[in-house]
Write an enzyme that holds these catalytic residues in place. Sequence first.
Site: not given
Length: 413
Positions: A98, A188, A395
């Site tokens: 990420r 996000h 995610e």
Amino acid sequence: MNILVLNAGSATLKFQVVVTDADRIASDHDARLIRGQIERIGGESVITIRAADGGTRTLTAALRDVRAAVEWLVHFVTSPESGTGLTARGDLQAVGHRVVHGGEQFRHSVAIDEAVLRGIEANVELAPLHNPHNLRGIEAARAALGSGVPQVAVFDTAFHHTLPEHAYLYAIPYPLYRRHKVRRYGFHGTSHRSIAYRWRTLTGRARADVRIVTLHLGNGCSACAIKGGESIDTSMGFTPLEGLVMGTRSGDIDAALLDYIAAKEGLTLPQVEALLNNQSGLLGISGLTNDMRDLLAEAHEHDDRRARLAIDIFCYRARKYVGAYLAAMGGADAIVFAGGVGENSSEIRRRICDGLEWAGLRLDAEENARLVGGREGRISADDATLAAWVVPTDEELLIARDTYRVIAGVETA
Ligand code: ADP
């Protein structure tokens, strides 16, 4: 393909090992071998581990930095003690990271090479609190697994690259955008994309038919207007400070307040910015906590006025954004809740939806109460013309799937 998913923060490393490939993606049968997080990196670190069978345990280890943490992690997940079945470092075939800020350059997930590293580095000034840690995570994974193991960056901003100019530009002198890239980026993105994908899978829609408002309500909170499957507006802006009321962030405020608060309180501008990021939101209003569960308990058990106020302001701001996005999209088919608050608090969902009857939304009270703790489904009544759903965000799964797809050379949906 066994993929190590890493989310490296300042003192925390979240991780998962996911098994995925084209068949598993198509049949929705990705497997999670292990997941967890390492906290308090830099001292006596606390490692929480959840095995595939759901069993959790906590370990401690002295880990001086992210590099030591990743080295420990790679050793652990490939040891028999972990229960993953992995036996050698070579069993970890790729790493997905990420990465918070991809700027205007990164519109999709990409394989990490020297040019990409330089690109992430170039965005450090846009995300000084996040990108440096993400970079350290990448370097640490390379050190632990060798440069032969492919690594992929999945950006929090990428999903919002479809925002039109009228949504991403601030109404300030245009040269500031040209010269310094001052604009709204949104964050996000991986979460909103994950929620939208899951929602269309559950409802059997094509991507182009997705017209929804997604609400990611966790410690950080953001709303996203998704039309034709693409993000066309989102509440976070140049940084994650803008938009909804969050655990410790104020969300939208009048920019003139910065100077005023600085002068009145004898603070520097960076100190005021820190106040807006770390001491505001639910915590700031209630004076008690940033944790919604605790606030709800305070409001119910002690009828604490400021706890109630914090919850009121939180729900009102969220509803206002829903209204704005319905206007931006000319209506929507559903509002979709996710994040720790959105997935667990039927009360907050109800309070956000209360007052949206004009838009055709009516909740099914029983379903709303039932769908908590990771359950997914529709929480609106059958006859509602604007539906409401709960769809837990995932995610890490999306990062793992993107990692596979980038390496396999297939398009990231
Ligand atoms: P992050 O944004 O850090 O990933 P999460 O998505 O895990 O955070 O959300 C954390 C928030 O979710 C906390 O404010 C927590 O209180 C809230 N939360 C978790 N369970 C509940 C619940 N049952 N009721 C209300 N809020 C909850």
